[in-house]
Design a protein around this motif. Structure first.
Motif, short mmCIF file in Angstrom:
data_model
loop_
_atom_site.label_atom_id
_atom_site.label_comp_id
_atom_site.label_asym_id
_atom_site.label_seq_id
_atom_site.Cartn_x
_atom_site.Cartn_y
_atom_site.Cartn_z
N LYS A 1 22.37 1.44 12.52
CA LYS A 1 23.27 2.11 13.44
C LYS A 1 22.86 1.93 14.89
CE LYS A 1 25.64 6.56 13.93
NZ LYS A 1 25.77 7.93 13.38
N ASP A 2 21.53 1.81 15.13
CA ASP A 2 21.05 1.72 16.50
C ASP A 2 19.91 0.72 16.60
OD1 ASP A 2 18.30 3.34 16.54
OD2 ASP A 2 19.72 4.37 15.24
N ALA A 3 19.69 0.20 17.80
CA ALA A 3 18.70 -0.84 18.02
C ALA A 3 17.27 -0.35 17.82
CB ALA A 3 18.86 -1.41 19.43
N ALA A 4 17.00 0.92 18.14
CA ALA A 4 15.64 1.44 18.01
C ALA A 4 15.19 1.47 16.56
CB ALA A 4 15.56 2.84 18.63
N THR A 5 16.06 1.98 15.68
CA THR A 5 15.73 2.00 14.25
C THR A 5 15.60 0.58 13.71
OG1 THR A 5 16.93 4.08 13.99
CG2 THR A 5 16.48 2.81 11.99
N ARG B 1 22.05 -9.90 13.36
CA ARG B 1 22.97 -9.55 14.44
C ARG B 1 22.57 -8.18 14.94
NH1 ARG B 1 27.86 -11.66 11.09
NH2 ARG B 1 28.50 -13.56 12.17
N PRO B 2 22.17 -8.07 16.20
CA PRO B 2 21.66 -6.80 16.70
C PRO B 2 22.74 -5.73 16.75
CG PRO B 2 21.99 -8.34 18.50
CD PRO B 2 22.21 -9.12 17.24
N ALA B 3 22.30 -4.48 16.67
CA ALA B 3 23.24 -3.37 16.80
C ALA B 3 23.89 -3.41 18.18
CB ALA B 3 22.50 -2.05 16.60
N TRP B 4 25.20 -3.21 18.19
CA TRP B 4 25.95 -3.11 19.44
C TRP B 4 26.41 -1.66 19.54
CZ3 TRP B 4 31.72 -4.62 18.92
CH2 TRP B 4 32.46 -4.08 19.97
N ALA B 5 25.77 -0.91 20.41
CA ALA B 5 26.06 0.52 20.54
C ALA B 5 27.08 0.77 21.64
CB ALA B 5 24.77 1.28 20.84
N ALA B 6 27.82 1.86 21.49
CA ALA B 6 28.77 2.25 22.54
C ALA B 6 28.02 2.53 23.83
CB ALA B 6 29.54 3.49 22.10
N GLY B 7 28.68 2.27 24.94
CA GLY B 7 28.07 2.49 26.24
C GLY B 7 29.12 2.48 27.32
N ALA C 1 29.46 -6.28 10.56
CA ALA C 1 28.96 -7.05 11.70
C ALA C 1 29.84 -8.26 11.96
CB ALA C 1 27.52 -7.49 11.45
N ALA C 2 29.76 -8.75 13.19
CA ALA C 2 30.50 -9.95 13.59
C ALA C 2 29.85 -10.49 14.86
CB ALA C 2 31.98 -9.63 13.82
N ARG D 1 29.40 -1.85 16.87
CA ARG D 1 29.12 -2.33 15.51
C ARG D 1 27.67 -2.04 15.15
NH1 ARG D 1 32.57 -5.72 12.84
NH2 ARG D 1 34.26 -6.74 13.98
N TRP D 2 27.45 -1.74 13.87
CA TRP D 2 26.09 -1.61 13.38
C TRP D 2 25.43 -2.98 13.36
CZ3 TRP D 2 24.75 2.39 9.13
CH2 TRP D 2 25.32 3.63 9.45
N GLY D 3 24.11 -3.00 13.49
CA GLY D 3 23.38 -4.24 13.35
C GLY D 3 23.34 -4.69 11.90
N SER D 4 23.24 -5.98 11.70
CA SER D 4 23.24 -6.54 10.34
C SER D 4 22.17 -7.61 10.23
CB SER D 4 24.61 -7.16 10.02
OG SER D 4 24.60 -7.78 8.76
N THR D 5 21.32 -7.47 9.22
CA THR D 5 20.20 -8.39 9.05
C THR D 5 20.07 -8.77 7.58
OG1 THR D 5 18.97 -7.46 10.91
CG2 THR D 5 17.69 -8.68 9.28
N ARG D 6 19.77 -10.04 7.33
CA ARG D 6 19.45 -10.51 5.97
C ARG D 6 17.99 -10.95 5.95
NH1 ARG D 6 21.95 -15.08 3.95
NH2 ARG D 6 22.12 -15.90 6.06
N VAL D 7 17.24 -10.42 4.99
CA VAL D 7 15.82 -10.72 4.85
C VAL D 7 15.57 -11.29 3.45
CG1 VAL D 7 13.49 -9.73 4.78
CG2 VAL D 7 15.15 -8.90 6.46
#
Length: 374
Positions: free
Chosen positions: A257-261, A289-295, A324-325, A180-186
């Motif tokens: 899409k990713d945690a680094a970005t 909600r942090p990005a959850w990348a495939a691994g 996100a979830a 899942r992509w990360g999701s943030t509200r600011v």
């Protein structure tokens, strides 16, 4: 694995009962009413229940003991939520309707069907006396606003569970969600200084002008990160056209899409400074909600689910999700995760929200197979 028609009927009856409880996020009494019913339903299947209490709504934790040789395994963690985006009274405007292969109703697809399916899966295992490891189900009360009070509870599962499986709906094509992509509200809040807009504008500091310039700068920032989804969801401020605005705010939704970005962009936003002398700018992280990348570990879990599906005559496909979830929290924390095991359908958060009834029994059988084999 049993009679699909009987399974469908049982799931539908439970789902209609759950949808009959209106459970908007932030209404603790309404949430507690449904939680009591869910608790009773699952205690009847052998669950031990505990409650994680919060003023805006309590989270329910249900633990089911293992059966057979795997009783001492780490639990499988399942994630669900009983809050919805719909306000009280929505059932009058959007009544529960069963029509052909479709059940319509607020909260049916997102995601009370997942809870009803999960109950039937446990029932199937018990009916066929199949062994399984321990199971833990967490039912969250504020998932629809980013799980601000449930986050600590979910992240505390790291090291104590073998994997995490979300009961959210699958993709519209039926594929599971393998990341899942990360999701943030600011929220950007500006305090300026009011003044007469014609007689003494120079003595004021326009909070709206400051906010507009900040939003334009954010647009410029996002050009350097084309993969980021950025939506200015709420903008408000001021009061009268002849008064320099003293306050203004905006709420922004971001998808990564990713945690680094995610890390770089959020650091830039949180470090934002006022442009105008005297303006006060506050940047607040409302939810994240942090990005959850495939691994490798997540891929292995999906492969196990594919094997379980074959055992009950089903095939599975999976792909990433931009939505996100709570599996963002488990996947982002390193727990092998998989989502989308709920009912097929469409219309999440929309007036045409609906569940595809023929998906109910196969999903229950799939969940039962996963519980039995993982």
């Amino acid at each position: 694995m049993g009679n699909p028609q009987e399974q469908t009927t049982a799931i539908l009856e439970r789902l209609k009962r759950y949808v009959g409880f209106e459970t908007p996020t932030g209404d603790p009494d309404a949430l507690a009413d449904l939680a009591a019913v869910i608790r009773g339903d699952f205690e009847a299947l052998g669950a031990t229940a505990s409650v994680d209490e919060h003023p805006t709504g309590d989270h329910l934790v249900l633990d089911f003991p293992g059966i057979g040789r795997r009783r001492d395994d780490k639990p499988l963690l399942f994630l669900a939520h009983h809050d919805t985006v719909w306000p009280k009274g929505q059932l009058e405007r959007m009544p529960l309707v069963l029509e052909g292969d479709t059940l319509r109703g607020p909260g049916s697809y997102d995601m009370k069907a997942g809870l009803a399916i999960f109950h039937e899966a446990l029932t199937l295992l018990g009916r066929h006396d199949l062994e399984r490891g321990p199971i833990r189900l967490i039912v969250v009360a504020d998932e629809e606003i980013g799980s601000p009070t449930a986050r600590a509870l979910i992240e505390a599962q790291v090291g104590h569970v073998s994997c995490a499986i979300g009961l959210e709906p699958p993709h519209t094509g039926g594929e599971l969600k393998t990341s899942r992509w990360g999701s943030t509200r600011v929220r950007l809040s500006v305090v300026g200084k009011e003044a007469h807009a014609a007689l003494a504008p120079e003595t004021g500091i326009s909070a709206i002008d400051e906010l507009v310039d900040q939003l334009l700068n954010i647009r410029l920032l996002m050009r350097g990160y084309p993969s980021v989804l950025c939506n200015f969801g709420t903008v408000s401020g001021g009061g009268r056209t002849n008064v320099v605005a003293g306050t203004a705010f905006a709420e922004i939704g971001l998808r990564f899409k990713d945690a680094a970005t995610e890390k770089v962009v959020l650091a830039s936003l949180l470090a934002t400074e006022p442009i105008r002398p005297g303006a006060v700018l506050t940047v607040e992280l409302l939810s994240n909600r942090p990005a959850w990348a495939a691994g490798e570990s997540h891929d292995a879990l999906f492969a196990d689910a594919v094997k379980a599906a074959k055992a009950v005559g089903q095939t599975l496909e999976g792909r990433a999700a931009t939505g996100a979830a709570d599996t963002n929290l488990t996947g982002g924390s390193g727990i092998p995760s998989l989502d989308g095991l709920g009912a097929s359908g469409c219309g999440a958060h929309a007036v045409d929200e609906q569940v595809h009834i023929p998906s109910l029994a196969p999903r229950a059988q799939l969940l039962a197979a996963i519980m039995h084999t993982l």
